[in-house]
Design a protein around this motif. Structure first.
Motif, PDB file in Angstrom:
ATOM      1  N   ASP A  26       0.840  -1.195   0.000  1.00  0.00           N
ATOM      2  CA  ASP A  26       0.000   0.000   0.000  1.00  0.00           C
ATOM      3  C   ASP A  26       0.872   1.240   0.000  1.00  0.00           C
ATOM      4  OD1 ASP A  26      -2.459  -1.345   0.103  1.00  0.00           O
ATOM      5  OD2 ASP A  26      -2.332  -1.552   2.280  1.00  0.00           O
ATOM      6  N   SER A  27       0.370   2.282  -0.631  1.00  0.00           N
ATOM      7  CA  SER A  27       1.035   3.575  -0.581  1.00  0.00           C
ATOM      8  C   SER A  27       0.455   4.338   0.599  1.00  0.00           C
ATOM      9  CB  SER A  27       0.799   4.361  -1.868  1.00  0.00           C
ATOM     10  OG  SER A  27       1.396   3.700  -2.955  1.00  0.00           O
ATOM     11  N   SER A  28       1.324   4.954   1.363  1.00  0.00           N
ATOM     12  CA  SER A  28       0.887   5.682   2.543  1.00  0.00           C
ATOM     13  C   SER A  28       0.795   7.174   2.244  1.00  0.00           C
ATOM     14  CB  SER A  28       1.874   5.448   3.694  1.00  0.00           C
ATOM     15  OG  SER A  28       1.571   6.316   4.760  1.00  0.00           O
ATOM     16  N   HIS A  29      -0.348   7.761   2.557  1.00  0.00           N
ATOM     17  CA  HIS A  29      -0.491   9.203   2.385  1.00  0.00           C
ATOM     18  C   HIS A  29       0.360   9.961   3.408  1.00  0.00           C
ATOM     19  CE1 HIS A  29      -3.445   8.332   5.531  1.00  0.00           C
ATOM     20  NE2 HIS A  29      -3.294   9.584   5.906  1.00  0.00           N
ATOM     21  N   GLU A  30       0.787   9.270   4.486  1.00  0.00           N
ATOM     22  CA  GLU A  30       1.628   9.893   5.503  1.00  0.00           C
ATOM     23  C   GLU A  30       3.071  10.046   5.041  1.00  0.00           C
ATOM     24  OE1 GLU A  30       1.234   7.626   9.054  1.00  0.00           O
ATOM     25  OE2 GLU A  30      -0.887   8.101   9.289  1.00  0.00           O
ATOM     26  N   VAL A  31       3.480   9.210   4.104  1.00  0.00           N
ATOM     27  CA  VAL A  31       4.853   9.261   3.608  1.00  0.00           C
ATOM     28  C   VAL A  31       4.872   9.860   2.208  1.00  0.00           C
ATOM     29  CG1 VAL A  31       6.920   7.918   3.083  1.00  0.00           C
ATOM     30  CG2 VAL A  31       5.474   7.257   5.003  1.00  0.00           C
ATOM     31  N   ASP A  32       4.364   9.111   1.250  1.00  0.00           N
ATOM     32  CA  ASP A  32       4.293   9.579  -0.137  1.00  0.00           C
ATOM     33  C   ASP A  32       3.274   8.708  -0.859  1.00  0.00           C
ATOM     34  OD1 ASP A  32       4.592  10.402  -2.728  1.00  0.00           O
ATOM     35  OD2 ASP A  32       6.735   9.985  -2.868  1.00  0.00           O
ATOM     36  N   ALA A  33       2.086   9.234  -1.045  1.00  0.00           N
ATOM     37  CA  ALA A  33       0.993   8.455  -1.638  1.00  0.00           C
ATOM     38  C   ALA A  33       1.279   8.039  -3.076  1.00  0.00           C
ATOM     39  CB  ALA A  33      -0.304   9.245  -1.574  1.00  0.00           C
TER      40      ALA A  33
END
Length: 163
Positions: A26-33
């Motif tokens: 999954d891509s994290s919006h907290e890091v880099d979506a």
């Protein structure tokens, strides 16, 4: 994580078998979506009689821990004859390049690895990728299957670099 099975025959009409199991982080919006990751296609061994489970998911999980998206190709065995398995690997590479934006894959950083018969399959594709029967599998430029920038001697190739 996206974990699903994809029947290659449902994606490419020239392929009659093979199942790809996805292990997409999954891509994290907290890091880099929008972070893109390198990918590895794993071809288990099994003497072209089976695809060994012990050379599949456990390695996919290990690669995920290192930041890769992983894909296990359960290529056809037994009744499949040359070049069917090669078509399945070529189709898997093309699938990953086609879905690169959707799955956040660095399309120029797709590696193929295998064990035993799967290793033979991967290395043979590296030599036979230009065969008409192989690249007719993918309805695009054959370079979508095998895109390699050859280094000039005496430099060593760097197949995958993770930043």
């Amino acid at each position: 994580m996206i974990n699903t099975n994809i029947e290659l025959k449902d994606v490419f009409s020239a392929v009659t078998g093979g199942v790809v199991t996805t292990y997409i982080l999954d891509s994290s919006h907290e890091v880099d979506a929008n972070r893109k990751r390198p990918a590895v296609i794993i071809c288990p061994g099994g003497a072209y009689r089976l695809c060994s489970e012990r050379e599949a998911e456990c390695f996919a999980v290990r690669f995920m821990a290192m930041g890769y998206h992983a894909f296990v190709l359960n290529y056809r065995v037994d009744e499949a004859r040359f070049p069917e398995q090669f078509k399945e690997v070529a189709a898997t590479i093309a699938l990953l390049r086609d879905k690169a934006d959707e799955w956040h894959i660095e399309s120029d950083k797709i590696a193929v690895m295998g064990f035993s018969a799967g290793g033979h399959l991967c290395t043979s594709l590296g030599v036979l990728w230009h065969m008409q029967e192989i690249y007719d599998t993918v309805p695009t430029n054959p370079n979508i299957i095998f895109e390699m920038k050859l280094p000039t001697a005496p430099h060593q190739p760097k197949l995958l670099q993770i930043k």
